[in-house]
Design an enzyme around this catalytic site. Structure first.
Site, short mmCIF file in Angstrom:
data_model
loop_
_atom_site.label_atom_id
_atom_site.label_comp_id
_atom_site.label_asym_id
_atom_site.label_seq_id
_atom_site.Cartn_x
_atom_site.Cartn_y
_atom_site.Cartn_z
N CYS A 1 2.20 -32.73 49.47
CA CYS A 1 2.43 -32.84 48.03
C CYS A 1 3.15 -31.60 47.50
O CYS A 1 2.63 -30.50 47.59
CB CYS A 1 1.11 -33.05 47.31
N THR B 1 7.09 -36.45 49.55
CA THR B 1 8.20 -36.40 48.59
C THR B 1 8.94 -35.08 48.65
O THR B 1 8.43 -34.09 49.17
CB THR B 1 7.69 -36.64 47.16
#
Lengths: 455, 422
Positions: B137, B203
């Site tokens: 993250c 991501t």
């Protein structure tokens, strides 16, 4: 045909709502969302065919790309730079035979061109500049007379004004705008757009408008040539061609353009009398306009009659399709030979003979006849140039009954240029074509005036 | 008919499509809807210790094409913002109600062994199928020493993985961050720590856009903004590359991978599997189109496998790996040229613009009668760059055709121009 037959020409054939509906914008403006979708369909072609197909050479892919990236002001300026009447052209251009006709997305297997006309309208409808987008150069001290404030005259005036010349724009009517004001089907151009566009054009400054000034009457070419450094004639075609059946005192045989003007200028369409059975003779876009508008005014039966076949019609296929959708009946290969009147000299019917082509390809009678009962017959067989306007002055040379010009739109007279429908030219008689004539003539006039200054 | 059932490191699911740990798997309500729609498994939205985190309002933003199509979205949401016990209870109930589906629990815990140990004990009680360590993250959590802050340091990856393997019998999947220079370092660290598998990619650090009126990026939280995690179609090429690098590296090639990153269609999934992934995880596509896309994913994959005769995903898994090589081993004597199908060409001239302005002037645009334009390839100038084919709006109008050069295979290591040639 009974000579006591009554003619059925009436006002108030429809309810107020129906008039409203029938004469609302036939091609309304795109919404922002529609413009977003449509502009993104454009492939941004190299050396795009749509540009060459536009008589005014608007950089179409560029303005569409600008719409797509939220630069509507840039899009509008791109259009106006090439065509100051881009707003009216967006509404009246037969795009199906111009830009959209050659759009690569119009090809097999898609057959769905970009809706260029409506995107153009979108860009201009949403353009609200705080000041006129073009700047006028310092006053050149040169004066130009432009006769006829239609599309050609207005375009010419704007381009000359941009160059700092002083323009006097004469028009015989009480309102300027020419066919944009008087000759366009009501549902194609609304909300007094012709006058708004005129106001926008005049914003550049240096253009003096003189209405109710008709050439050959209150204004004379010889005088203009003396008083001004150059003259541009954009006189249009003001004389209606004759059918050969016209009679004195006859009512019911009308010129299409006159009635189109009546419709455009009417304050209340319900007060406009219209026949119940209408016959239109001709097959150009004016014929379509009059046929569809009489139908929309409440005529029960509208029949368009043309002496040749569908392939010979000058109306575009899209216009023909529009006529069919409006319930206009179309009869081909027939020409009018006589008319019947009642005892009040009112037209009540018209007789046609069937036609065909002979072996040499010439139109001939088939010796078969038929009659159509009619309350009104509209002639839409074309307009002619009226040379009467030159009476008392030296007239420019004509070619095929129109003013002859060279490739710079210069007439045979030393300081006189001409453009628009009144000249003999290769293209079609279209608003956009007239705009280009005006623009090109302005370039040539400007060059001439520059040479005079420096010569 | 192809068998889509999946066995990933011993975790079984009816198909190879799991929902990635993200907002769609935040709670039982969403997960039940996903399972109803047919998803093979879920990785539950990352659990953290109590007190739970707090999220901001305004969380996602998009990078769109001018046409409005979404290339990718980013988000600044943190791990689950619900109390830990509620999540654990729901997970337990979900697994009980959906025994045939894979339920994996994603975890993010401060970097202390005892914290992980305690968390793992509580998670084990849910009877979930495995755990995924959220080391990826990129927003918010790294500021607190978690997420990508761990994933970006190979030593930490190895250490925490080892703790997890020590304190749970559940399979351990390590989720890798792409916000590093070399994915092999973190993959190797996970392997050394004893990971059963890695999942990638998480991501990517991003700012999708700036609002030019407010001069704030998006998502804007009262006019301020922060880097968000980028995902969706746009990141697929980056993810495929990282999956491919792990797959072709001898040290890591045996490490099972769960492929993540922009999977939107069955073809995307097949590509991940062809590069060695054992299954795939999906998030953005579901967020943009809803859970019903699972029908198209399964159906498309199954039909394609049938057309190729692949009975199950193992039959084609990794088949694209041996063809992935270093540039220096590519054949310098291989030659292709563009060919334009005049029957389908719509004469837009885009290929001409591209080649004439930015490539090799190998396309001629000839003007014919009535405005007819003919686009022709000048083969002698064509280097086979593919740009014209890429720009052409008509499918299959421009194809790249092989030309025999008569020369045998020669790569850069063998080329006379190579100053380091042996």
């Amino acid at each position: 045909m009974a000579s006591d037959r009554k003619v059925d020409i009436q006002t108030h054939r429809l309810s107020d709502d129906q008039y409203q509906q029938n004469f609302s914008d036939v091609k309304p403006a795109l919404t922002a969302y529609q413009a977003h979708i449509e502009s993104n369909r454009c492939l941004y072609c190299e050396d795009a065919p749509c540009i060459s197909a536009c008589p005014t050479r608007i950089d179409i892919p560029s303005f569409i790309q600008k719409i797509a990236n939220n630069n509507t002001a840039g899009a509008a300026k791109t259009i106006l730079d090439a065509n100051i009447l881009g707003g009216s052209c967006a509404r009246v251009c037969p795009t199906e035979i111009l830009c959209e006709g050659v759009c690569v997305r119009n090809k097999d297997p898609e057959y769905a061109p970009i809706n260029i006309g409506r995107l153009q309208r979108y860009a201009l409808d949403n353009f609200n500049p705080s000041e006129h987008p073009f700047q006028r150069l310092p006053n050149s001290g040169k004066k130009v007379a432009i006769v006829g404030a239609g599309p050609a005259g207005m375009a010419c005036a704007h381009h000359l004004a941009r160059q700092g010349h002083h323009v006097t724009l004469f028009d015989k009517n009480s309102k300027a705008g020419g066919l944009n004001e008087y000759g366009i089907a009501h549902y194609k151009m609304q909300d007094d757009f012709a006058q708004k566009e005129l106001e926008f054009i005049l914003e550049i400054g240096g253009i003096e408008l003189k209405t109710q000034a008709e050439l050959g009457h209150s204004v004379h070419l010889d005088t203009l040539r003396q008083e001004f450094d150059a003259v541009f004639l954009s006189l249009g075609l003001t004389k209606c061609k004759r059918l050969g059946l016209e009679q004195d005192n006859l009512s019911g045989l009308e010129n299409s353009l006159d009635f189109i003007t009546d419709i455009r200028q009417a304050e209340d369409l319900s007060n406009l009398p219209v026949g119940n059975k209408v016959v239109v003779i001709g097959a150009g876009n004016t014929a379509i306009d009059i046929a569809c508008q009489t139908k929309r005014l409440g005529a029960e039966q509208v029949t368009l009659v043309y002496r040749r076949g569908v392939d010979n019609m000058s109306a575009t296929h899209k216009e023909m399709e529009f006529a069919r959708q409006n319930g206009v009946a179309i009869i081909t290969w027939a020409r009018p030979v006589s008319i019947f009147t009642n005892n009040k000299h009112q037209l009540i019917a018209i007789q046609f003979e069937r036609t065909q082509l002979d072996d040499a390809g010439k139109l001939q009678s088939k010796q078969e006849h038929f009659e159509l009962a009619a309350d009104s017959v509209f002639k839409a067989i074309g307009q002619e140039f009226d040379g009467q306007c030159f009476s008392g002055s030296e007239a420019p040379e004509l070619l095929h009954h129109r003013i002859k010009v060279d490739s710079d739109y210069k007439t045979s007279l030393s300081n006189v240029w001409a453009g628009g429908d009144c000249i003999y030219h290769d293209g079609e008689d279209l608003t956009v074509q007239s705009v280009e004539h005006g623009k090109q003539a302005a370039y040539s006039i400007h060059q001439y005036l520059e040479q005079q200054s420096h010569g | 008919m192809a068998d889509l059932t999946n066995n990933f490191i011993g975790i079984k699911s009816p198909n190879p499509f799991w929902l990635a740990s993200a907002p769609p798997t935040d709670k039982a309500y969403n997960v039940y809807r996903a399972f109803d729609a047919g998803w093979g498994g879920v990785v539950w939205k990352t659990l953290g210790e109590d007190p739970h985190v707090v999220n901001v309002s305004s969380r996602y933003s998009a990078h769109k094409l001018q046409s409005g199509s979404i290339l990718g979205i980013n988000n600044i949401e943190l791990v689950s913002d619900r109390p830990l016990q509620i999540n654990l209870d729901e997970i337990k109930q979900t697994k009980k109600d959906w025994p045939d589906r894979a339920v994996i629990v994603s975890l993010m815990v401060p970097c202390e062994e005892q914290n992980w140990q305690q968390m793992l004990q509580r998670v084990a009680e849910t009877n979930c199928d495995g755990i995924e360590l959220n080391f990826g993250c990129p927003h918010g959590m790294p500021e607190r020493g978690m997420g990508a802050a761990v994933g970006q340091v190979p030593e930490y990856v190895e250490m925490v993985t080892a703790w997890c393997k020590k304190h749970t019998r559940l399979p351990v999947i390590v989720k890798l961050t792409p916000n590093i220079t070399n994915i092999l370092l973190s993959a190797t660290a996970a392997l050394k720590g004893g990971a059963d598998a890695v999942s990638l990619i998480n991501t990517i650090n991003s700012i999708t856009q700036i609002d030019l009126d407010t001069m704030a990026g998006a998502p804007s939280v009262g006019g301020k903004y922060t880097s968000g995690g980028y995902c969706g179609s746009a990141v697929k090429p980056i993810a495929l590359n990282m999956v491919g690098q792990i797959a072709r590296n001898s040290e890591t090639s045996s490490l099972p991978m769960s492929g993540i990153g922009g999977v939107t269609t069955w073809k995307d999934a097949a590509e991940f599997i062809a590069l060695g992934a054992g299954n795939v995880q999906v998030c953005t596509a579901a967020m943009l189109y809803g859970f019903k896309i699972i029908n198209e994913l399964c159906d498309g994959l199954s039909n394609w496998m049938d057309s190729k005769g692949y009975r199950n995903t193992e039959a084609f898994r990794g088949l694209a790996v041996p063809n992935l090589t270093d540039w220096q081993y590519l054949d310098l004597n291989y030659k292709i040229v563009a060919s334009i199908d005049q029957n389908t060409c719509i004469e837009c001239g885009r290929c001409y613009s591209a080649c004439e302005d930015t490539a090799h002037q190998a396309i001629a645009m000839k003007m014919g009668d009535k405005g007819k334009r003919t686009l022709e390839v000048i083969e002698s100038e064509c280097v086979g760059c593919n740009l014209c084919q890429i720009t052409c709006p008509v499918p299959n109008c421009i194809t790249m055709e092989k030309r025999e050069t008569g020369k045998s295979y020669m790569n850069w290591t063998q080329h006379p121009n190579n100053p380091f040639k042996g």
